[in-house]
Write a protein that holds these residues in place. Structure first.
Motif, PDB file in Angstrom:
ATOM      1  N   UNK A  88       0.833  -1.216   0.000  1.00  0.00           N
ATOM      2  CA  UNK A  88       0.000   0.000   0.000  1.00  0.00           C
ATOM      3  C   UNK A  88       0.861   1.257   0.000  1.00  0.00           C
ATOM      4  N   UNK A  89       1.887   1.271   0.833  1.00  0.00           N
ATOM      5  CA  UNK A  89       2.746   2.452   0.926  1.00  0.00           C
ATOM      6  C   UNK A  89       3.557   2.644  -0.352  1.00  0.00           C
ATOM      7  N   UNK A  90       4.048   1.550  -0.934  1.00  0.00           N
ATOM      8  CA  UNK A  90       4.798   1.674  -2.183  1.00  0.00           C
ATOM      9  C   UNK A  90       3.912   2.214  -3.298  1.00  0.00           C
ATOM     10  N   UNK A  91       2.646   1.801  -3.297  1.00  0.00           N
ATOM     11  CA  UNK A  91       1.712   2.330  -4.289  1.00  0.00           C
ATOM     12  C   UNK A  91       1.500   3.821  -4.141  1.00  0.00           C
ATOM     13  N   UNK A  92       1.379   4.283  -2.893  1.00  0.00           N
ATOM     14  CA  UNK A  92       1.218   5.723  -2.654  1.00  0.00           C
ATOM     15  C   UNK A  92       2.488   6.476  -3.047  1.00  0.00           C
ATOM     16  N   UNK A  93       3.647   5.895  -2.733  1.00  0.00           N
ATOM     17  CA  UNK A  93       4.900   6.535  -3.123  1.00  0.00           C
ATOM     18  C   UNK A  93       4.977   6.666  -4.641  1.00  0.00           C
ATOM     19  N   UNK A  94       4.559   5.617  -5.360  1.00  0.00           N
ATOM     20  CA  UNK A  94       4.568   5.657  -6.820  1.00  0.00           C
ATOM     21  C   UNK A  94       3.698   6.788  -7.342  1.00  0.00           C
ATOM     22  N   UNK A  95       2.532   6.977  -6.762  1.00  0.00           N
ATOM     23  CA  UNK A  95       1.631   8.051  -7.202  1.00  0.00           C
ATOM     24  C   UNK A  95       2.316   9.414  -7.058  1.00  0.00           C
ATOM     25  N   UNK A  96       2.957   9.630  -5.933  1.00  0.00           N
ATOM     26  CA  UNK A  96       3.586  10.940  -5.698  1.00  0.00           C
ATOM     27  C   UNK A  96       4.837  11.119  -6.546  1.00  0.00           C
ATOM     28  N   UNK A  97       5.620  10.047  -6.740  1.00  0.00           N
ATOM     29  CA  UNK A  97       6.804  10.187  -7.592  1.00  0.00           C
ATOM     30  C   UNK A  97       6.390  10.458  -9.033  1.00  0.00           C
ATOM     31  N   UNK A  98       5.278   9.859  -9.453  1.00  0.00           N
ATOM     32  CA  UNK A  98       4.773  10.128 -10.802  1.00  0.00           C
ATOM     33  C   UNK A  98       4.349  11.587 -10.928  1.00  0.00           C
ATOM     34  N   UNK A  99       3.671  12.112  -9.888  1.00  0.00           N
ATOM     35  CA  UNK A  99       3.270  13.517  -9.906  1.00  0.00           C
ATOM     36  C   UNK A  99       4.492  14.445  -9.930  1.00  0.00           C
ATOM     37  N   UNK A 100       5.591  13.991  -9.328  1.00  0.00           N
ATOM     38  CA  UNK A 100       6.812  14.793  -9.298  1.00  0.00           C
ATOM     39  C   UNK A 100       7.613  14.656 -10.588  1.00  0.00           C
ATOM     40  N   UNK A 101       7.237  13.697 -11.438  1.00  0.00           N
ATOM     41  CA  UNK A 101       7.965  13.503 -12.693  1.00  0.00           C
ATOM     42  C   UNK A 101       9.346  12.921 -12.489  1.00  0.00           C
ATOM     43  N   UNK A 102       9.460  11.910 -11.606  1.00  0.00           N
ATOM     44  CA  UNK A 102      10.756  11.296 -11.291  1.00  0.00           C
ATOM     45  C   UNK A 102      10.741   9.836 -11.736  1.00  0.00           C
ATOM     46  N   UNK A 103      11.081   9.568 -13.009  1.00  0.00           N
ATOM     47  CA  UNK A 103      10.970   8.195 -13.536  1.00  0.00           C
ATOM     48  C   UNK A 103      11.871   7.194 -12.825  1.00  0.00           C
ATOM     49  N   UNK A 104      13.059   7.616 -12.371  1.00  0.00           N
ATOM     50  CA  UNK A 104      13.931   6.684 -11.663  1.00  0.00           C
ATOM     51  C   UNK A 104      13.253   6.196 -10.386  1.00  0.00           C
ATOM     52  N   UNK A 105      12.695   7.116  -9.616  1.00  0.00           N
ATOM     53  CA  UNK A 105      12.011   6.733  -8.376  1.00  0.00           C
ATOM     54  C   UNK A 105      10.757   5.918  -8.670  1.00  0.00           C
ATOM     55  N   UNK A 106      10.065   6.257  -9.759  1.00  0.00           N
ATOM     56  CA  UNK A 106       8.907   5.463 -10.159  1.00  0.00           C
ATOM     57  C   UNK A 106       9.329   4.026 -10.454  1.00  0.00           C
ATOM     58  N   UNK A 107      10.461   3.872 -11.158  1.00  0.00           N
ATOM     59  CA  UNK A 107      10.931   2.535 -11.516  1.00  0.00           C
ATOM     60  C   UNK A 107      11.220   1.703 -10.272  1.00  0.00           C
ATOM     61  N   UNK A 108      11.837   2.332  -9.268  1.00  0.00           N
ATOM     62  CA  UNK A 108      12.145   1.606  -8.040  1.00  0.00           C
ATOM     63  C   UNK A 108      10.872   1.111  -7.366  1.00  0.00           C
ATOM     64  N   UNK A 109       9.835   1.965  -7.322  1.00  0.00           N
ATOM     65  CA  UNK A 109       8.575   1.539  -6.710  1.00  0.00           C
ATOM     66  C   UNK A 109       7.891   0.456  -7.543  1.00  0.00           C
ATOM     67  N   UNK A 110       7.980   0.581  -8.861  1.00  0.00           N
ATOM     68  CA  UNK A 110       7.369  -0.427  -9.727  1.00  0.00           C
ATOM     69  C   UNK A 110       8.069  -1.772  -9.577  1.00  0.00           C
ATOM     70  N   UNK A 111       9.394  -1.758  -9.392  1.00  0.00           N
ATOM     71  CA  UNK A 111      10.119  -2.998  -9.126  1.00  0.00           C
ATOM     72  C   UNK A 111       9.635  -3.612  -7.813  1.00  0.00           C
ATOM     73  N   UNK A 112       9.478  -2.800  -6.793  1.00  0.00           N
ATOM     74  CA  UNK A 112       9.036  -3.314  -5.498  1.00  0.00           C
ATOM     75  C   UNK A 112       7.616  -3.862  -5.576  1.00  0.00           C
ATOM     76  N   UNK A 113       6.741  -3.106  -6.235  1.00  0.00           N
ATOM     77  CA  UNK A 113       5.355  -3.557  -6.372  1.00  0.00           C
ATOM     78  C   UNK A 113       5.267  -4.828  -7.207  1.00  0.00           C
ATOM     79  N   UNK A 114       6.111  -4.892  -8.253  1.00  0.00           N
ATOM     80  CA  UNK A 114       6.129  -6.108  -9.065  1.00  0.00           C
ATOM     81  C   UNK A 114       6.585  -7.306  -8.265  1.00  0.00           C
ATOM     82  N   UNK A 115       7.614  -7.119  -7.458  1.00  0.00           N
ATOM     83  CA  UNK A 115       8.132  -8.219  -6.637  1.00  0.00           C
ATOM     84  C   UNK A 115       7.097  -8.675  -5.621  1.00  0.00           C
TER      85      UNK A 115
END
Length: 554
Positions: free
Chosen positions: A469-496
């Motif tokens: 749940x927290x990683x999903x929220x982090x992904x939403x905010x990193x996407x709003x900030x336009x930070x693809x590297x941070x988005x990728x890290x959250x997507x890796x975690x969510x995928x795992x």
């Protein structure tokens, strides 16, 4: 594959919103420091016969100003910038009243006793001279702010009972309320003071009060409104040829422009402020402005220019006899060394800054240096040192009236607690940080960092649902900030996490998005690792050039 290791690679929350009000003035200690040797025994001087000479009165006033400034700094305040304090102390010192002189002498060792003595004189004045009594209570309020803010409030209220239309007293009371977190009451009082000043045609006072309103909106995180008030204050100061006020308001507009991301405009404001301060021969103000320029250059990645600005500021502060303020610049030089990967050099700068700040009990410098040292230690996986620095920064921030500074230290504490697996502590610190930032217009990556840290903390204690749940929220905010590297890290975690929970399609989609965002960020090796991971998990091959539907993180 580990989903998380620590927060050492996390993006530190954007901190431009945390910058404080800027007040480029020489500290009161420098006003007449050369006369301090005149008085070697204040007690015997005051109890002796005869009144104080002008030189002795000036030296007494300077000594009181130094002591109160030191007490203010220990409570989280800053050096210089309080013209009311210097004025009321000077007026009291030349009053010729032995009880007042005695009270000022007592301020060094027992400030509350000194305030009691001044209040006795104010009480005696109430019937025969209410106006003078009001001024005396105003003076008590100004003196008490550094020692006992609640007593300052009571004194200002008593002064207003005797002189209800004093815009200066109302403005001071509003500023105390703001420091206490009572921003709505502060705004009401500042607006009332502004109306009184305009009715009286006192444009000097109007400029000061407009700056006070700017501070209210700054504290709330409403930076455009704050900048507008500082702009109005600057215009009034310019109309009256008030270079000192104009320089202060230019500096504040510079901070607002920097906070709003307009670094070019901020640079122009700072340069204009420096030009005005040069005309005033305010060397300390120039040094502080150069420090702000250094911050701006650092934010732009211009490390050489930032280092030069910090060095010039450092040299001016040391030469001007202000080693305590130089503690902040030492910490800033540490950030430049750290940015270059010169970690041992950075550590020396941070430690020297802390030594200096501790010597003078300068809480804001302690919090700044300890916080920077803590972040560096966390990046280097030295969590014992990171915890020590985080605790020191947080302790210093706790005494500060600035909630943004407290939030900044809480971010570090959350990251450290999450990295060492102390989930309860991470949640406690995060709750406090969220409470501060929830009503502020802070950058989305500030929210993202907290959710990112809490995701790590939950993962480390085995609460995978909360981690997801927290990683999903982090992904939403990193996407709003336009930070693809941070988005990728959250997507890796969510995928795992999804794959670990048996949700194959969802997990593969997240890994595919991580591959894309690592590639967008230029991390080709990480993108290739995502390809290998997808193959290992039995995911279908990605169609190059195809559109990938975003996955709802839940």
């Amino acid at each position: 594959m580990n989903v998380w290791v620590s927060m050492k690679n996390a993006t530190i929350p954007a901190r431009s919103w945390l910058k404080r009000r800027w007040a480029p003035t020489a500290a009161a200690a420098a006003v007449i420091a050369t006369t301090l040797g005149v008085i070697t025994d204040l007690d015997s001087l005051i109890t002796g016969g005869g009144g104080l000479s002008p030189t002795e009165a000036s030296a007494l006033a300077a000594n009181v100003a130094i002591q109160l400034e030191a007490r203010s700094v220990a409570r989280g305040g800053d050096y210089g910038g309080d013209s009311d304090l210097e004025r009321v102390i000077d007026q009291l010192a030349v009053s010729g009243e032995r009880q007042i002189e005695r009270a000022l002498a007592e301020m060094e060792t027992d400030p509350r006793a000194g305030l009691d003595r001044i209040e006795e004189t104010a009480s005696r004045l109430m019937r025969r001279d209410p106006g003078s009594a009001a001024q005396r209570y105003f003076a008590i309020g100004v003196l008490a702010e550094a020692v006992d803010p609640e007593r300052a409030v009571a004194a200002y209220r008593q002064s207003l009972e005797l002189m209800p239309d004093s815009s200066r007293t109302i403005d001071r009371l509003g500023s105390v309320y703001l420091e206490q977190g009572r921003d709505e009451e502060a705004e009401t009082l500042h607006l009332q003071a502004l109306e009184l000043a305009r009715t009286a045609g006192d444009e000097g006072e109007e400029s000061i009060i407009l700056g006070s309103l700017g501070a209210v909106y700054w504290r709330r995180g409403e930076y455009e409104t704050a900048s507008d008030y500082y702009g109005q204050a600057l215009e009034v100061a310019d109309l009256n040829g008030d270079l000192f006020r104009a320089a202060r308001h230019l500096g504040n507009r510079g901070l607002m422009a920097s906070t709003l991301g307009d670094l070019d405009a901020a640079e122009q404001y700072y340069e204009r402020a420096i030009s005005l301060m040069a005309e005033l021969d305010d060397q300390i103000g120039i040094a502080l402005a150069r420090n702000n320029l250094g911050n701006l250059y650092r934010d732009r990645g211009e490390l050489d220019r930032a280092e030069d600005a910090y060095r010039r500021a450092q040299a001016a502060l040391e030469a001007g006899g202000h080693p305590q303020q130089a503690a902040l610049t030492l910490a800033n030089l540490g950030t430049i060394a750290e940015s270059r990967g010169e970690f041992e050099t950075a550590a020396r700068f941070y430690e020297r800054s802390l030594e200096r700040a501790r010597e003078y009990n300068y809480m804001r410098a302690i919090e700044s240096a300890a916080r920077n040292a803590g972040w560096m230690a966390m990046r280097r996986n030295d969590f014992i040192a990171a915890r020590r620095f985080a605790d020191e920064a947080l302790a210093a921030s706790e005494v500060s009236p600035d909630p943004a500074s407290l939030a900044d230290s809480l971010f570090l504490s959350v990251g450290v607690a999450a990295s060492i697996g102390d989930d309860a502590l991470a949640r406690t610190h995060a709750d406090r940080a969220f409470a501060i930032i929830e009503d502020r217009d802070v950058p989305p990556d500030t929210h993202a960092f907290l959710h990112d840290a809490l995701a790590l903390s939950a993962y480390q204690v085995g609460d995978l649902a909360e981690a997801e749940r927290r990683a999903g929220r982090a992904l939403e905010f990193y996407e709003a900030a336009g930070l693809p590297m941070n988005m990728a890290e959250q997507q890796l975690r969510l995928g795992s996490l999804a794959l670990g929970g048996g949700r194959q399609d969802e997990g593969c989609a997240f890994l595919e998005q991580a591959e894309i965002n690592f590639g967008r960020s230029g991390f080709i090796a990480e993108a290739n690792r995502m390809v290998e991971r997808r193959e290992a998990e039995g995911c279908p091959a990605r169609e190059i050039g195809g559109n990938v539907e975003p996955v709802d993180p839940g």
